[in-house]
Design an enzyme around this catalytic site. Structure first.
Site, PDB file in Angstrom:
ATOM      1  N   SER A 688       0.804  -1.221   0.000  1.00 43.66           N
ATOM      2  CA  SER A 688       0.000   0.000   0.000  1.00 43.66           C
ATOM      3  C   SER A 688       0.840   1.276   0.000  1.00 43.66           C
ATOM      4  O   SER A 688       0.293   2.373  -0.112  1.00 43.66           O
ATOM      5  CB  SER A 688      -0.952   0.009   1.195  1.00 43.66           C
ATOM      6  OG  SER A 688      -0.235   0.002   2.397  1.00 43.66           O
ATOM      7  N   LYS A 731      -6.646   3.809   8.548  1.00 40.81           N
ATOM      8  CA  LYS A 731      -5.704   4.775   7.952  1.00 40.81           C
ATOM      9  C   LYS A 731      -6.281   6.192   7.975  1.00 40.81           C
ATOM     10  O   LYS A 731      -5.574   7.159   8.290  1.00 40.81           O
ATOM     11  CB  LYS A 731      -5.360   4.353   6.517  1.00 40.81           C
ATOM     12  CG  LYS A 731      -4.547   3.067   6.432  1.00 40.81           C
ATOM     13  CD  LYS A 731      -4.353   2.615   4.999  1.00 40.81           C
ATOM     14  CE  LYS A 731      -3.531   1.322   4.922  1.00 40.81           C
ATOM     15  NZ  LYS A 731      -3.372   0.839   3.548  1.00 40.81           N
TER      16      LYS A 731
END
Length: 782
Positions: A688, A731
């Site tokens: 990611s 996140k």
């Protein structure tokens, strides 16, 4: 009637040359010894009749008992026998002859002779030597002592036989008398008969007597021990019988019978399932036949205690008032809407379908997000009993399924123990830390949980100790875990996973005011008016002293403040303290976490990424720099293989699209690139960070800064596509905590915004992209 004959005098002087031979089986005769015999065969009876008609002397020889047929007398009979005088003879109705014979002397067979229907042989008498020397006398004395000891220990021998042996002066006679008296085989007696040398014969007899004495002494020792045990048992039995009689006289019942009656009553009252009832009655029947002092009695009674103590049919009524249940959940926990919604749905289904099976819920999330305490709230909302089992570090399968009753100290597993403690068959059962179950040589507990956590199987859960099925289908199982990866796939498939991903800053402020501060105030003996927290100072503690998804560190910091205030009040320095931003440093020290996002991205080549960790989301700084060199790419920061591959892919994409991005095509020929991710002691991996790395390299090579307060996440491909990633909510919450105002996400992750609180969605600007060139346009300043 037996025919009595006058005794024959001087039988030692009778020395015939030819003797009729009578074979002996399982017996042997020594000179001067008396032996009863029964003669059955026709030719042997005829031999006796003829001997009685003449001198009454016959020869007795031991048979070798050969298995082969038609063996000759020389093969079947030993070569040395004993001549004997028939003292008495009587015949029975079935033509048998009963004899009493006395040995005369040893003889040696020279040859067998024909002419008679029975055996006869020419023999040579062997004279007995009666000379004595010192060794012979010593051997005789030792043998007499041994024989007297044998006579004492042998119940079948008369007491006077020892004195008789002591009176014998002839060594040969003494040896023959002892040999004929002690237990030995015919072969051993024949060996003594064939020993002509007196001293050799005495030595062999002494060896046999020693062996016989050892056997008798060992047998006597065993008999004494057994008799002592039997005497003790009999004594206890008689005492118990007397005690029983005394109790009956007093009108009291025996403890054992009372206990058995209690068990019988419990079994009847409990209305056990058929299989459990059969097992209980079988065990009770065994118990009634056992002595209370035996070890098996305790094992059986403990088993019956467990069978009769379990709530086979005892259920607590569910609270099906949906509004009341919702209020209980809201009072105990702020937020956690997804988990609360699922519980309310379960209650609604129970209300419409009372026999529905209990769900298997798994709460997954970072530490401190309220997973364990939520289980207690669910039990309170449902009106059920609550039981918690910590599975962290459990490695023994018997912890789940129990031990078999063959083991010492065997017990049921924790599931059955928890059911007994709860007192109902439908409690809320919390299996805490299911992701930390281990396995070793004692089995795999997670495999044992497969049956427990399956509504299609657990209606007949079998515990090794009980050995009868127990219905767990009414139990509501709740499991907790920090990560899903360590849970075996088969076990994970049986559970409905609900993610508790962390709290926003506003949620933390409300939780602190509603739960944490009152709890710590009470724990430190403070009243509500003695310590007051302003809203601004709570926000300051959250942003400046803690950076976490959960609430544990926040509660610790509040506890530190309460301790400091308690000290002041106890010393009399203050009666009441208001905690604000100006004085918080006195209690917690200087601020621990500085907002570094603006400082760190003030030069080209630095980009903020978003990362997922087991403890929640976090921000990640990625730095790139270039130096003179040629075609070298250095990666540092303890990166995993996947992250290194993402950096290599980003570099290849830039080289392939250098012209479109405004980068000199020969930049790689003249420069070395170094990509670094700080916090190098922490391992990092995953795809990611691909877009973040590519943006950092582009920012470095073009000299363009990254926009302030911007973060990003996403996986890249060599073709410049941006692929979706996981952990979006964690996140985004981490970015919000760090003060990020703009986030770039993959296009395919737009659906994940539904999990983000509305307030955060308003405070952060989201950009969704599916191509890398779009990321560059959005991220870099012009």
């Amino acid at each position: 009637m037996p025919e009595q004959q006058p005794p024959v005098e001087h039988i030692d002087e009778v020395k015939p040359g030819i003797l009729p031979i009578l074979p002996l089986f399982d017996a042997a005769l020594f000179p001067k010894m008396v032996l009863p015999l029964v003669v059955m065969q026709g030719e042997s009876v005829k031999l006796v009749d003829e001997a009685m008609a003449s001198d009454r002397l016959i020869g007795l020889v031991v048979s070798k008992k050969l298995a082969k047929e038609n063996a000759s007398p020389e093969e079947d009979l030993y070569g040395i026998g004993t001549s004997a005088l028939i003292l008495k003879m009587a015949k029975t109705q079935d033509n048998r002859a009963q004899l009493l014979v006395q040995g005369v002397s040893r003889f040696k067979i020279l040859e067998f002779m024909d002419g008679k229907p029975y055996l006869q042989a020419r023999v040579e008498m062997i004279p007995e030597s009666e000379t004595k020397d010192t060794e012979t006398e010593a051997l005789m004395s030792n043998l007499v002592n041994l024989f007297m000891r044998i006579a004492e220990l042998s119940p079948g021998l008369p007491p006077e036989i020892g004195a008789m042996a002591k009176s014998i002066q002839e060594p040969g006679t003494l040896a023959d008398m002892v040999a004929s008296t002690i237990n030995s085989t015919p072969e051993e007696k024949q060996r003594i008969l064939e020993l002509i040398d007196i001293n050799e014969r005495l030595k062999e007899i002494t060896r046999m007597a020693n062996h016989q004495l050892e056997i008798l002494e060992l047998g006597n020792k065993i008999q004494t021990q057994v008799k002592g045990d039997i005497d003790k048992t009999q004594r206890e039995y008689y005492l118990r019988q007397q005690l029983k009689a005394i109790r009956e006289e007093l009108g009291e019942k025996d403890d054992t019978s009372v206990e058995l009656e209690d068990y019988r009553k419990k079994i009847a009252e409990k209305n056990l399932p058929e299989e459990a009832k059969k097992e209980a009655e079988r065990e009770l029947n065994r118990l009634s036949r056992m002595h209370p002092s035996s070890a098996e009695y305790t094992v059986a009674s403990t088993y019956l205690d467990w069978l009769t103590a379990l709530p086979w049919h005892d259920s607590t009524p569910d609270n099906l008032d949906i509004k009341k249940a919702r209020k209980v959940l809201d009072d105990d926990h702020f937020g956690l809407e997804k988990a609360k919604k699922r519980i309310i749905e379960y209650l609604a289904v129970r209300k419409l379908k009372p026999d529905s099976k209990g769900p298997i819920l798994c709460f997954v999330g970072p530490p401190g997000t309220g997973k364990t305490s939520l289980g207690n709230s669910i039990a309170r909302a449902l009106g059920r009993q609550f039981h918690r089992i910590s599975l962290g570090g459990v490695r023994d399968e018997a912890e789940i399924r129990g031990h078999r009753r063959t083991y010492v100290g065997a017990l049921p597993g924790r599931i059955i123990q928890g059911i007994r403690r709860a007192g109902s068959n439908n409690p809320v059962f919390m299996l805490d830390e299911i992701d930390k179950v281990g396995s070793d040589f004692r089995g795999d507990p997670s495999s044992a949980l497969l049956e427990v956590l399956d509504p299609e199987q657990n209606f007949s859960f079998s515990d090794h100790y009980l050995d009868v099925p127990f219905d767990l289908s009414k139990v509501m199982f709740i499991t907790t875990a920090n990560v899903l990866d360590t849970i075996p796939p088969a076990l994970r498939d049986r559970m409905e996973v609900l993610s508790l991903l962390g709290y926003t800053e506003d949620e933390k402020i409300k939780i602190a005011n509603r739960y944490l501060i009152p709890r710590q105030r009470k724990a430190h003996g403070l009243k509500a008016d003695q310590i007051i927290f302003t809203t601004g100072v709570i926000r300051h503690i959250i942003s400046g002293y803690t950076r976490e998804a959960g609430l544990r560190n926040l509660e610790r910091e509040i506890a530190s403040v309460c301790r400091g205030v308690a000290s002041k009040i106890a010393e009399g320095d203050a009666a009441s303290v208001t905690i604000n931003i100006n004085n918080i440093a006195k209690y917690l020290g200087p601020i621990k976490l500085m907002p570094e996002t603006r400082v760190r991205v003030s030069t080209p080549g630095v980009v903020i990424g978003l990362a997922w960790t087991p403890n929640g989301g976090d921000i990640l700084f990625i730095e790139a720099t270039a130096m003179k060199g040629s075609k070298n790419l250095t990666l540092t920061g303890q990166l995993g293989d996947v992250m290194k591959e993402s950096a290599t892919a980003a570099m290849s994409f830039i080289r392939a699209n250098a012209t479109a991005m405004g980068i000199p095509e020969d930049f790689y020929e003249k420069h070395d690139i170094h990509l670094h991710i700080p916090a190098g002691a922490i391992p990092k991996d995953g795809p990611s960070a691909g877009v973040t790395m590519l943006t950092a390299l582009t920012s470095l090579l073009t000299g363009r800064l990254v926009h302030k307060d911007l973060a990003m996440t996403g996986e890249i491909t060599l073709r410049g596509q941006v692929l979706p990633v996981g952990g979006i909510k964690e996140k985004v919450l981490a970015a919000h905590r760090a003060g990020i105002k703009t986030i770039i996400l993959p296009k395919w992750n737009e659906k994940d915004l539904d999990e983000i609180p509305k307030k955060i969605q308003k405070e952060i600007q989201f950009h969704f992209v599916d191509k890398m060139l779009d990321v560059i346009k959005l991220a870099l300043e012009k």
